[in-house]
Design a protein around this motif. Structure first.
Motif, PDB file in Angstrom:
ATOM      1  N   SER A   7      17.488  13.631  43.499  1.00  0.00           N
ATOM      2  CA  SER A   7      17.784  12.825  42.209  1.00  0.00           C
ATOM      3  C   SER A   7      16.830  13.518  42.063  1.00  0.00           C
ATOM      4  CB  SER A   7      18.056  11.517  42.244  1.00  0.00           C
ATOM      5  OG  SER A   7      18.237  10.729  41.399  1.00  0.00           O
ATOM      6  N   ALA A   8      15.191  12.888  42.615  1.00  0.00           N
ATOM      7  CA  ALA A   8      13.681  13.234  41.537  1.00  0.00           C
ATOM      8  C   ALA A   8      14.026  14.793  41.512  1.00  0.00           C
ATOM      9  CB  ALA A   8      13.000  12.557  42.759  1.00  0.00           C
ATOM     10  N   ALA A   9      14.399  15.347  41.928  1.00  0.00           N
ATOM     11  CA  ALA A   9      14.385  17.094  42.140  1.00  0.00           C
ATOM     12  C   ALA A   9      14.878  17.322  40.474  1.00  0.00           C
ATOM     13  CB  ALA A   9      14.537  17.947  43.144  1.00  0.00           C
ATOM     14  N   SER A  10      16.357  16.421  40.689  1.00  0.00           N
ATOM     15  CA  SER A  10      16.973  16.820  39.081  1.00  0.00           C
ATOM     16  C   SER A  10      16.204  16.739  38.080  1.00  0.00           C
ATOM     17  CB  SER A  10      18.341  15.646  39.171  1.00  0.00           C
ATOM     18  OG  SER A  10      19.025  16.783  40.209  1.00  0.00           O
ATOM     19  N   ALA A  11      15.839  14.904  38.493  1.00  0.00           N
ATOM     20  CA  ALA A  11      14.612  14.421  37.093  1.00  0.00           C
ATOM     21  C   ALA A  11      13.231  15.905  36.903  1.00  0.00           C
ATOM     22  CB  ALA A  11      14.035  12.989  37.529  1.00  0.00           C
ATOM     23  N   GLY A  12      12.855  16.456  37.957  1.00  0.00           N
ATOM     24  CA  GLY A  12      11.689  17.588  37.003  1.00  0.00           C
ATOM     25  C   GLY A  12      10.459  18.109  38.598  1.00  0.00           C
ATOM     26  N   GLU A  13      11.126  16.884  39.263  1.00  0.00           N
ATOM     27  CA  GLU A  13      10.162  16.822  40.918  1.00  0.00           C
ATOM     28  C   GLU A  13      10.169  18.258  41.567  1.00  0.00           C
ATOM     29  OE1 GLU A  13       9.464  13.537  42.217  1.00  0.00           O
ATOM     30  OE2 GLU A  13       9.931  12.030  40.121  1.00  0.00           O
ATOM     31  N   TYR A  14       8.981  18.068  42.580  1.00  0.00           N
ATOM     32  CA  TYR A  14       9.864  19.465  43.262  1.00  0.00           C
ATOM     33  C   TYR A  14      10.261  20.205  42.531  1.00  0.00           C
ATOM     34  CZ  TYR A  14      10.412  15.387  46.653  1.00  0.00           C
ATOM     35  OH  TYR A  14       9.890  13.910  46.963  1.00  0.00           O
ATOM     36  N   GLN A  15       9.311  20.540  41.229  1.00  0.00           N
ATOM     37  CA  GLN A  15       8.805  22.589  40.725  1.00  0.00           C
ATOM     38  C   GLN A  15       8.466  23.521  42.303  1.00  0.00           C
ATOM     39  OE1 GLN A  15      10.068  22.451  37.372  1.00  0.00           O
ATOM     40  NE2 GLN A  15      10.421  20.716  37.591  1.00  0.00           N
ATOM     41  N   HIS A  16       8.121  23.395  42.802  1.00  0.00           N
ATOM     42  CA  HIS A  16       7.868  24.372  43.617  1.00  0.00           C
ATOM     43  C   HIS A  16       8.337  24.384  44.825  1.00  0.00           C
ATOM     44  CE1 HIS A  16       3.991  23.605  41.121  1.00  0.00           C
ATOM     45  NE2 HIS A  16       4.080  25.426  41.081  1.00  0.00           N
ATOM     46  N   ILE A  17       9.520  23.670  45.670  1.00  0.00           N
ATOM     47  CA  ILE A  17      10.535  23.381  46.680  1.00  0.00           C
ATOM     48  C   ILE A  17      11.734  24.255  45.855  1.00  0.00           C
ATOM     49  CG2 ILE A  17      11.650  22.208  47.771  1.00  0.00           C
ATOM     50  CD1 ILE A  17       9.347  20.713  47.840  1.00  0.00           C
ATOM     51  N   CYS A  18      12.475  24.932  46.695  1.00  0.00           N
ATOM     52  CA  CYS A  18      14.388  25.989  46.452  1.00  0.00           C
ATOM     53  C   CYS A  18      15.231  24.586  47.194  1.00  0.00           C
ATOM     54  CB  CYS A  18      14.251  26.922  45.687  1.00  0.00           C
ATOM     55  SG  CYS A  18      15.624  27.888  45.939  1.00  0.00           S
ATOM     56  N   PHE A  19      15.407  23.520  47.141  1.00  0.00           N
ATOM     57  CA  PHE A  19      16.416  22.887  48.243  1.00  0.00           C
ATOM     58  C   PHE A  19      17.621  23.918  48.413  1.00  0.00           C
ATOM     59  CE2 PHE A  19      13.919  19.354  45.837  1.00  0.00           C
ATOM     60  CZ  PHE A  19      13.545  19.273  46.770  1.00  0.00           C
ATOM     61  N   LYS A  20      17.611  24.409  49.635  1.00  0.00           N
ATOM     62  CA  LYS A  20      18.909  25.433  50.099  1.00  0.00           C
ATOM     63  C   LYS A  20      19.954  25.128  50.793  1.00  0.00           C
ATOM     64  CE  LYS A  20      16.813  30.187  48.521  1.00  0.00           C
ATOM     65  NZ  LYS A  20      18.392  30.348  47.722  1.00  0.00           N
ATOM     66  N   GLY A  21      19.929  23.745  51.263  1.00  0.00           N
ATOM     67  CA  GLY A  21      20.344  22.983  51.805  1.00  0.00           C
ATOM     68  C   GLY A  21      20.219  21.989  52.796  1.00  0.00           C
TER      69      GLY A  21
ATOM     70  N   ASN B  22      22.780  24.617  43.009  1.00  0.00           N
ATOM     71  CA  ASN B  22      22.409  25.831  42.215  1.00  0.00           C
ATOM     72  C   ASN B  22      22.805  26.757  43.382  1.00  0.00           C
ATOM     73  OD1 ASN B  22      23.266  24.800  39.327  1.00  0.00           O
ATOM     74  ND2 ASN B  22      21.497  26.786  39.063  1.00  0.00           N
ATOM     75  N   GLU B  23      22.069  26.571  43.944  1.00  0.00           N
ATOM     76  CA  GLU B  23      21.316  27.468  45.181  1.00  0.00           C
ATOM     77  C   GLU B  23      21.475  26.753  46.952  1.00  0.00           C
ATOM     78  OE1 GLU B  23      17.779  30.298  45.096  1.00  0.00           O
ATOM     79  OE2 GLU B  23      17.186  28.711  42.694  1.00  0.00           O
ATOM     80  N   PHE B  24      21.942  25.612  46.474  1.00  0.00           N
ATOM     81  CA  PHE B  24      22.642  24.674  47.976  1.00  0.00           C
ATOM     82  C   PHE B  24      23.433  24.997  48.574  1.00  0.00           C
ATOM     83  CE2 PHE B  24      22.852  20.477  49.710  1.00  0.00           C
ATOM     84  CZ  PHE B  24      21.291  20.187  50.138  1.00  0.00           C
ATOM     85  N   THR B  25      23.020  26.500  49.380  1.00  0.00           N
ATOM     86  CA  THR B  25      24.707  26.425  49.680  1.00  0.00           C
ATOM     87  C   THR B  25      24.863  26.769  51.193  1.00  0.00           C
ATOM     88  OG1 THR B  25      23.625  29.188  49.325  1.00  0.00           O
ATOM     89  CG2 THR B  25      24.869  28.121  48.071  1.00  0.00           C
ATOM     90  N   GLU B  26      23.745  26.559  51.398  1.00  0.00           N
ATOM     91  CA  GLU B  26      22.998  26.463  53.338  1.00  0.00           C
ATOM     92  C   GLU B  26      23.827  24.562  54.006  1.00  0.00           C
ATOM     93  OE1 GLU B  26      23.590  28.851  54.759  1.00  0.00           O
ATOM     94  OE2 GLU B  26      22.252  30.190  52.919  1.00  0.00           O
ATOM     95  N   LEU B  27      24.611  25.494  55.209  1.00  0.00           N
ATOM     96  CA  LEU B  27      24.453  24.798  56.383  1.00  0.00           C
ATOM     97  C   LEU B  27      24.264  25.329  57.465  1.00  0.00           C
ATOM     98  CD1 LEU B  27      25.880  21.375  56.434  1.00  0.00           C
ATOM     99  CD2 LEU B  27      28.374  22.549  56.683  1.00  0.00           C
TER     100      LEU B  27
END
Length: 226
Positions: free
Chosen positions: A140-154, A191-196
């Motif tokens: 939720s925080a990332a959706s609001a613009g936090e963590y600009q230098h992290i890509c959440f992959k899963g 969009n890139e949150f594809t890994e389990l």
């Protein structure tokens, strides 16, 4: 033996599942043999060992420059410089403190770090990890613009260490549920949150039934730790 097992796994795993060869505690020569059999993704769990193997590869095997390194161990914030410059994916982000430290390091070094978030669903109290609610709060925080230098992959997770298949299946189902909920609730971040990343040497076939996209296999490939 290593080559034979790698070839067997590559032929058996579905095209949607990546094989992550867990090379921790094994010599560099074992990585070379696995590479010769077509393996490209390797995982380490100790910062010093990862850094040493990366440097050895760079110095002695420039022809292996397409190796990808994943970090799968508990990462202390004072060891980030041994891991983040080299790892294409940090699979084991298990605390808010670590996440904030990765963001800070990445911002300072003008990088974007790819990570998997690690929920705690197993019965053992010693295992690290987030609650599902903490993961939803982070996204939720990332959706609001936090963590600009992290890509959440899963999501990355481990099942309870037990011979009871029903317990292992329940853990995999819980991890898959968290993964699906993340993708449903936070489409702008996922969009890139594809890994389990679930499943290891003893239970990877079961994990695939629950939608695993990465299996982390060590002892089956390399034998017992040296």
């Amino acid at each position: 033996m290593i080559s034979k097992t790698i070839n067997k796994l590559h032929s058996e795993l579905p095209a949607t599942v990546k094989l992550v060869a867990v090379s921790k505690f094994h010599p560099f020569e074992a990585i070379e043999e696995a590479y010769s059999a077509g393996q490209r993704i390797f995982a380490e769990s100790r910062p010093q060992e990862l850094q040493a193997k990366v440097r050895q590869l760079e110095q002695t095997r420039p022809d292996m420059s397409d190796v990808q390194w994943h970090f799968i161990g508990h990462l202390q914030t004072n060891k980030l410089k041994m891991v983040l410059p080299y790892a294409s994916l940090v699979q084991s982000v298990d605390s808010q403190r670590l996440l904030e430290a990765i963001e800070s390091w990445a911002a300072s070094n003008d990088k974007v770090i790819s990570v998997l978030l690690e929920p705690h669903v197993a019965a053992e109290e010693t295992k690290q990890g987030f609650s599902p609610e903490e993961i939803y709060s982070i996204l939720s925080a990332a959706s609001a613009g936090e963590y600009q230098h992290i890509c959440f992959k899963g999501i990355m997770g481990m099942a309870t260490f037990t011979d009871d298949e029903s317990v292992v299946r329940a853990d995999f189902a819980a991890l898959r549920s968290i993964f699906d909920e993340c993708r449903l609730r936070f489409p702008s971040v996922t969009n890139e949150f594809t890994e389990l990343s679930i499943g290891m040497s003893d239970d990877y076939q079961m994990a695939i039934e629950y939608g695993s996209t990465m299996v982390r296999i060590g002892s089956m490939i390399f034998g017992e730790r040296v």
